[in-house]
Design a protein around this motif. Structure first.
Motif, mmCIF file in Angstrom:
data_model
loop_
_atom_site.group_PDB
_atom_site.id
_atom_site.type_symbol
_atom_site.label_atom_id
_atom_site.label_comp_id
_atom_site.label_asym_id
_atom_site.label_seq_id
_atom_site.Cartn_x
_atom_site.Cartn_y
_atom_site.Cartn_z
ATOM 1 N N ALA A 149 0.932 -1.167 0.047
ATOM 2 C CA ALA A 149 -0.255 -0.064 0.027
ATOM 3 C C ALA A 149 0.808 1.173 0.102
ATOM 4 O O ALA A 149 0.649 2.324 -0.849
ATOM 5 N N ALA A 150 1.924 1.299 0.869
ATOM 6 C CA ALA A 150 2.868 2.389 0.978
ATOM 7 C C ALA A 150 3.439 2.814 -0.677
ATOM 8 O O ALA A 150 3.586 3.817 -1.060
ATOM 9 N N ARG A 151 3.946 1.460 -1.027
ATOM 10 C CA ARG A 151 4.688 1.684 -2.452
ATOM 11 C C ARG A 151 3.467 2.192 -3.610
ATOM 12 O O ARG A 151 3.899 2.802 -4.251
ATOM 13 N N SER A 152 2.293 1.761 -3.321
ATOM 14 C CA SER A 152 1.367 2.090 -4.398
ATOM 15 C C SER A 152 1.094 3.759 -4.178
ATOM 16 O O SER A 152 0.958 4.469 -5.141
ATOM 17 N N CYS A 153 1.129 3.966 -3.078
ATOM 18 C CA CYS A 153 1.119 5.705 -2.953
ATOM 19 C C CYS A 153 2.183 6.388 -3.443
ATOM 20 O O CYS A 153 2.080 7.496 -3.958
ATOM 21 N N ILE A 154 3.208 5.966 -3.150
ATOM 22 C CA ILE A 154 4.488 6.589 -3.630
ATOM 23 C C ILE A 154 4.824 6.649 -4.910
ATOM 24 O O ILE A 154 4.860 7.588 -5.770
ATOM 25 N N LYS A 155 4.246 5.170 -5.833
ATOM 26 C CA LYS A 155 4.303 5.347 -7.197
ATOM 27 C C LYS A 155 3.134 6.258 -7.862
ATOM 28 O O LYS A 155 3.334 6.766 -8.999
ATOM 29 N N ALA A 156 2.259 6.744 -7.181
ATOM 30 C CA ALA A 156 1.230 7.421 -7.369
ATOM 31 C C ALA A 156 1.642 8.852 -7.552
ATOM 32 O O ALA A 156 1.074 9.782 -7.700
ATOM 33 N N GLY A 157 2.674 9.259 -6.743
ATOM 34 C CA GLY A 157 3.384 10.473 -6.656
ATOM 35 C C GLY A 157 3.553 11.188 -5.336
ATOM 36 O O GLY A 157 4.048 12.205 -5.044
#
Length: 183
Positions: A149-157
């Motif tokens: 979940a953290a990685r997906s938020c960072i990938k989102a910007g």
């Protein structure tokens, strides 16, 4: 982010473990405590963070002897002279009211157990859309319980993530924080 009600090990022990796992910023909430108790807790948490080079951010306009605050969406403009000011935001209108804040939390990205009954979640598409509305660093908040979940938020910007419930409830906060930090 702290929440002594959810802290499975007690608040200071949970923060100690989180710092051991790699947390370098802790946001002290606990706004319901009397002023002197909250100040004493702030001093105790700063002492835990200091050896790791960490920083305590205090929710509300009073830094309680420190130099960093995190304001709610409805708080007045930030106090002058503080080197670090953050604000909670949930939508475009709140982002439009930003003045000199250094960072914002945008929430809730995902459904969160910390606020049961709060059904609105932004999702990653909502997070992406709000990221375009500010130049402040954005930290995703809400329902972030895993490294994925953290990685997906960072990938989102997002510049990073802020986590409360998952760390407070974790049987091993150090391991969870290490997983989140090294995702």
């Amino acid at each position: 982010m702290t929440d002594r009600v959810q802290a499975r090990r007690g608040l200071t022990a949970t923060v100690e473990a989180a710092v051991e796992g790699g947390a370098r910023c802790v946001l002290l909430r606990e706004k319901d405590l009397p002023g002197t108790s909250r100040r004493a807790l702030a001093d105790e948490l700063r002492a835990i963070l200091a050896p790791a080079g960490g920083r305590l951010i205090v929710a509300g306009p009073d830094p309680l002897g420190g130099d960093a605050v995190h304001l709610s969406a409805s708080d007045p403009p930030p106090p002058a002279g503080l080197p670090l000011v953050g604000r909670s935001c949930h939508d475009e209108a709140e982002l439009a009211r930003l003045t000199t804040e250094d960072y914002v939390t945008i929430s809730p990205v995902f459904r969160t157990r910390s606020k049961p009954g709060y059904d609105r979640e932004l999702g990653l598409s909502g997070l992406r859309a709000l990221l375009t509305r500010t130049v402040a660093a954005v930290f995703a908040l809400g329902g972030i319980e895993t490294a994925a979940a953290a990685r997906s938020c960072i990938k989102a910007g997002a510049a990073g993530v802020a986590v409360m419930g998952a760390v407070m409830r974790a049987p091993d906060p150090a391991a969870l924080v290490a997983e989140l930090v090294h995702q």
